[in-house]
Design a protein around this motif. Sequence first.
Motif, PDB file in Angstrom:
ATOM      1  N   VAL A  80      10.343  -6.575   2.785  1.00 58.98           N
ATOM      2  CA  VAL A  80       9.105  -6.834   2.107  1.00 58.98           C
ATOM      3  C   VAL A  80       8.073  -8.232   2.898  1.00 58.98           C
ATOM      4  O   VAL A  80       7.258  -8.039   3.550  1.00 58.98           O
ATOM      5  CB  VAL A  80       8.886  -7.145   0.829  1.00 58.98           C
ATOM      6  CG1 VAL A  80       7.543  -7.619   0.303  1.00 58.98           C
ATOM      7  CG2 VAL A  80       9.457  -5.776   0.182  1.00 58.98           C
ATOM      8  N   GLN A  81       9.193  -9.165   3.111  1.00 61.17           N
ATOM      9  CA  GLN A  81       8.523 -10.380   3.628  1.00 61.17           C
ATOM     10  C   GLN A  81       8.120 -10.318   5.005  1.00 61.17           C
ATOM     11  O   GLN A  81       7.154 -11.142   5.733  1.00 61.17           O
ATOM     12  CB  GLN A  81       9.476 -11.632   3.476  1.00 61.17           C
ATOM     13  CG  GLN A  81       9.691 -11.995   2.067  1.00 61.17           C
ATOM     14  CD  GLN A  81      10.956 -13.048   1.942  1.00 61.17           C
ATOM     15  OE1 GLN A  81      11.165 -13.744   2.667  1.00 61.17           O
ATOM     16  NE2 GLN A  81      11.230 -13.257   0.711  1.00 61.17           N
ATOM     17  N   SER A  82       8.797  -9.308   5.849  1.00 60.92           N
ATOM     18  CA  SER A  82       8.555  -9.256   7.380  1.00 60.92           C
ATOM     19  C   SER A  82       7.800  -8.070   7.567  1.00 60.92           C
ATOM     20  O   SER A  82       7.592  -7.664   8.505  1.00 60.92           O
ATOM     21  CB  SER A  82       9.925  -9.144   8.073  1.00 60.92           C
ATOM     22  OG  SER A  82      10.876  -8.092   7.500  1.00 60.92           O
ATOM     23  N   SER A  83       7.142  -7.436   6.585  1.00 62.79           N
ATOM     24  CA  SER A  83       6.124  -6.397   6.676  1.00 62.79           C
ATOM     25  C   SER A  83       6.914  -5.060   7.271  1.00 62.79           C
ATOM     26  O   SER A  83       6.151  -4.325   7.918  1.00 62.79           O
ATOM     27  CB  SER A  83       4.949  -6.797   7.349  1.00 62.79           C
ATOM     28  OG  SER A  83       4.274  -7.910   6.682  1.00 62.79           O
ATOM     29  N   GLU A  84       8.108  -4.882   7.029  1.00 61.36           N
ATOM     30  CA  GLU A  84       8.676  -3.842   7.314  1.00 61.36           C
ATOM     31  C   GLU A  84       9.095  -2.715   6.423  1.00 61.36           C
ATOM     32  O   GLU A  84       9.817  -1.748   6.713  1.00 61.36           O
ATOM     33  CB  GLU A  84      10.266  -4.129   8.212  1.00 61.36           C
ATOM     34  CG  GLU A  84       9.976  -5.202   9.356  1.00 61.36           C
ATOM     35  CD  GLU A  84      11.321  -5.696  10.037  1.00 61.36           C
ATOM     36  OE1 GLU A  84      12.196  -5.467   9.419  1.00 61.36           O
ATOM     37  OE2 GLU A  84      11.199  -6.449  10.965  1.00 61.36           O
ATOM     38  N   LEU A  85       8.466  -2.849   5.293  1.00 65.16           N
ATOM     39  CA  LEU A  85       8.639  -1.858   4.014  1.00 65.16           C
ATOM     40  C   LEU A  85       7.412  -1.028   4.230  1.00 65.16           C
ATOM     41  O   LEU A  85       6.419  -1.531   4.133  1.00 65.16           O
ATOM     42  CB  LEU A  85       8.971  -2.305   2.831  1.00 65.16           C
ATOM     43  CG  LEU A  85       8.945  -1.690   1.534  1.00 65.16           C
ATOM     44  CD1 LEU A  85      10.305  -1.019   1.580  1.00 65.16           C
ATOM     45  CD2 LEU A  85       8.871  -2.430   0.333  1.00 65.16           C
ATOM     46  N   VAL A  86       7.544   0.251   4.306  1.00 66.27           N
ATOM     47  CA  VAL A  86       6.552   1.094   4.030  1.00 66.27           C
ATOM     48  C   VAL A  86       6.682   2.078   2.734  1.00 66.27           C
ATOM     49  O   VAL A  86       7.565   2.793   2.777  1.00 66.27           O
ATOM     50  CB  VAL A  86       6.386   2.136   5.673  1.00 66.27           C
ATOM     51  CG1 VAL A  86       5.299   3.174   5.232  1.00 66.27           C
ATOM     52  CG2 VAL A  86       6.186   1.167   6.632  1.00 66.27           C
ATOM     53  N   VAL A  87       5.777   2.186   1.977  1.00 66.06           N
ATOM     54  CA  VAL A  87       6.023   3.062   0.835  1.00 66.06           C
ATOM     55  C   VAL A  87       5.152   4.360   1.058  1.00 66.06           C
ATOM     56  O   VAL A  87       3.955   4.277   1.240  1.00 66.06           O
ATOM     57  CB  VAL A  87       5.471   2.468  -0.566  1.00 66.06           C
ATOM     58  CG1 VAL A  87       5.597   3.394  -1.740  1.00 66.06           C
ATOM     59  CG2 VAL A  87       6.190   1.020  -0.741  1.00 66.06           C
ATOM     60  N   LEU A  88       5.738   5.512   0.922  1.00 71.06           N
ATOM     61  CA  LEU A  88       5.146   6.731   1.153  1.00 71.06           C
ATOM     62  C   LEU A  88       5.036   7.472  -0.045  1.00 71.06           C
ATOM     63  O   LEU A  88       5.961   7.399  -1.039  1.00 71.06           O
ATOM     64  CB  LEU A  88       6.179   7.345   2.253  1.00 71.06           C
ATOM     65  CG  LEU A  88       5.525   8.710   3.019  1.00 71.06           C
ATOM     66  CD1 LEU A  88       4.349   8.302   3.737  1.00 71.06           C
ATOM     67  CD2 LEU A  88       6.832   9.111   3.873  1.00 71.06           C
ATOM     68  N   ASP A  89       4.067   8.163  -0.064  1.00 69.35           N
ATOM     69  CA  ASP A  89       3.613   8.831  -1.466  1.00 69.35           C
ATOM     70  C   ASP A  89       4.696  10.019  -1.532  1.00 69.35           C
ATOM     71  O   ASP A  89       5.275  10.061  -2.610  1.00 69.35           O
ATOM     72  CB  ASP A  89       2.162   9.391  -1.391  1.00 69.35           C
ATOM     73  CG  ASP A  89       1.733  10.102  -2.676  1.00 69.35           C
ATOM     74  OD1 ASP A  89       2.148   9.558  -3.725  1.00 69.35           O
ATOM     75  OD2 ASP A  89       1.320  11.261  -2.725  1.00 69.35           O
ATOM     76  N   SER A  90       4.889  10.797  -0.494  1.00 69.41           N
ATOM     77  CA  SER A  90       5.818  11.861  -0.597  1.00 69.41           C
ATOM     78  C   SER A  90       5.927  12.628   0.759  1.00 69.41           C
ATOM     79  O   SER A  90       5.033  12.108   1.443  1.00 69.41           O
ATOM     80  CB  SER A  90       5.291  13.087  -1.680  1.00 69.41           C
ATOM     81  OG  SER A  90       3.980  13.559  -1.224  1.00 69.41           O
ATOM     82  N   ALA A 100       0.623  -1.026   0.061  1.00 68.13           N
ATOM     83  CA  ALA A 100       0.065  -0.030   0.109  1.00 68.13           C
ATOM     84  C   ALA A 100       0.995   1.148  -0.182  1.00 68.13           C
ATOM     85  O   ALA A 100       1.942   1.369   0.756  1.00 68.13           O
ATOM     86  CB  ALA A 100      -1.018   0.021   1.177  1.00 68.13           C
ATOM     87  N   VAL A 101       0.567   2.443  -0.688  1.00 66.48           N
ATOM     88  CA  VAL A 101       1.016   3.474  -0.734  1.00 66.48           C
ATOM     89  C   VAL A 101       0.358   4.399   0.174  1.00 66.48           C
ATOM     90  O   VAL A 101      -0.835   4.802   0.120  1.00 66.48           O
ATOM     91  CB  VAL A 101       1.194   4.273  -2.081  1.00 66.48           C
ATOM     92  CG1 VAL A 101       1.851   5.537  -1.901  1.00 66.48           C
ATOM     93  CG2 VAL A 101       1.987   3.209  -3.079  1.00 66.48           C
ATOM     94  N   LEU A 102       1.173   5.060   1.418  1.00 68.41           N
ATOM     95  CA  LEU A 102       0.563   5.935   2.514  1.00 68.41           C
ATOM     96  C   LEU A 102       0.943   7.248   2.094  1.00 68.41           C
ATOM     97  O   LEU A 102       1.786   7.479   1.656  1.00 68.41           O
ATOM     98  CB  LEU A 102       0.829   5.053   3.738  1.00 68.41           C
ATOM     99  CG  LEU A 102       0.883   3.770   4.015  1.00 68.41           C
ATOM    100  CD1 LEU A 102       1.189   3.310   5.356  1.00 68.41           C
ATOM    101  CD2 LEU A 102      -0.666   3.433   3.922  1.00 68.41           C
ATOM    102  N   ASP A 103       0.032   8.158   3.066  1.00 69.14           N
ATOM    103  CA  ASP A 103       0.375   9.582   2.853  1.00 69.14           C
ATOM    104  C   ASP A 103       0.998   9.649   4.309  1.00 69.14           C
ATOM    105  O   ASP A 103       1.240   8.798   5.189  1.00 69.14           O
ATOM    106  CB  ASP A 103      -0.892  10.482   2.705  1.00 69.14           C
ATOM    107  CG  ASP A 103      -1.701  10.495   3.883  1.00 69.14           C
ATOM    108  OD1 ASP A 103      -1.439   9.643   4.745  1.00 69.14           O
ATOM    109  OD2 ASP A 103      -2.900  10.955   3.495  1.00 69.14           O
TER     110      ASP A 103
END
Length: 207
Positions: free
Chosen positions: A118-128, A5-8
């Motif tokens: 990614v596998q351990s759910s420690e990646l956060v994708v940020l919009d900006s 998911a891409v979060l703000d």
Amino acid sequence: MPKVAVLDMAGKELETIELSDAIFGIEPNTAVMHEVVVNYLANQRQGTQSTLTRGEVSGGGKKPWRQKGTGHARQGSTRAPQWTHGGIALGPKPRSYRYEVNKKAKKLAMKSALSSKVQSSELVVLDSITLEEYKTKTIVNMLSALGADKKALIVMPCVDEKVIKSAANIPGVKTTFVGSLNVYDMLNADKLIVLKEAVSKIEEVYA
């Protein structure tokens, strides 16, 4: 393909994106990651430690007693290693601890580290990250909303002075950009916060 998911900045989900399988979806190679981390730490060493040998310690020019007839063991100098205030035998001298790991191993370690996050759910994708001024509190609130209150690594597509300086005083938080990303910092962080634009650049660089 892994989906994230891409979060703000408030932690609200904006969209879902697919990540490259070749970079974010491989089986992590622990041995190669270990090799690259050890190499990184070795290359950080200053190698400036130094001790004085018997030739470098001041004093000791005179023979302490005559060679024979005293009942003592023979001695030539009071600066030999067995004497108090004597020189150090085989002590450390300034040296470089730097060595190289081949490019294939570095690339595999980077992909493995990204995939493990990614596998351990420690990646956060940020919009900006939008900052109107230098403000530490804005970054603190953002990290709290993203659930990254502890150790976090913020990866930007390029150098952003406002973000770097705003995050500089927060304990456990580091900022970097795609060109300076390394395996040690990624594995050391509890959360890897990557800007959406930086994800595209990572996929471009390590494809």
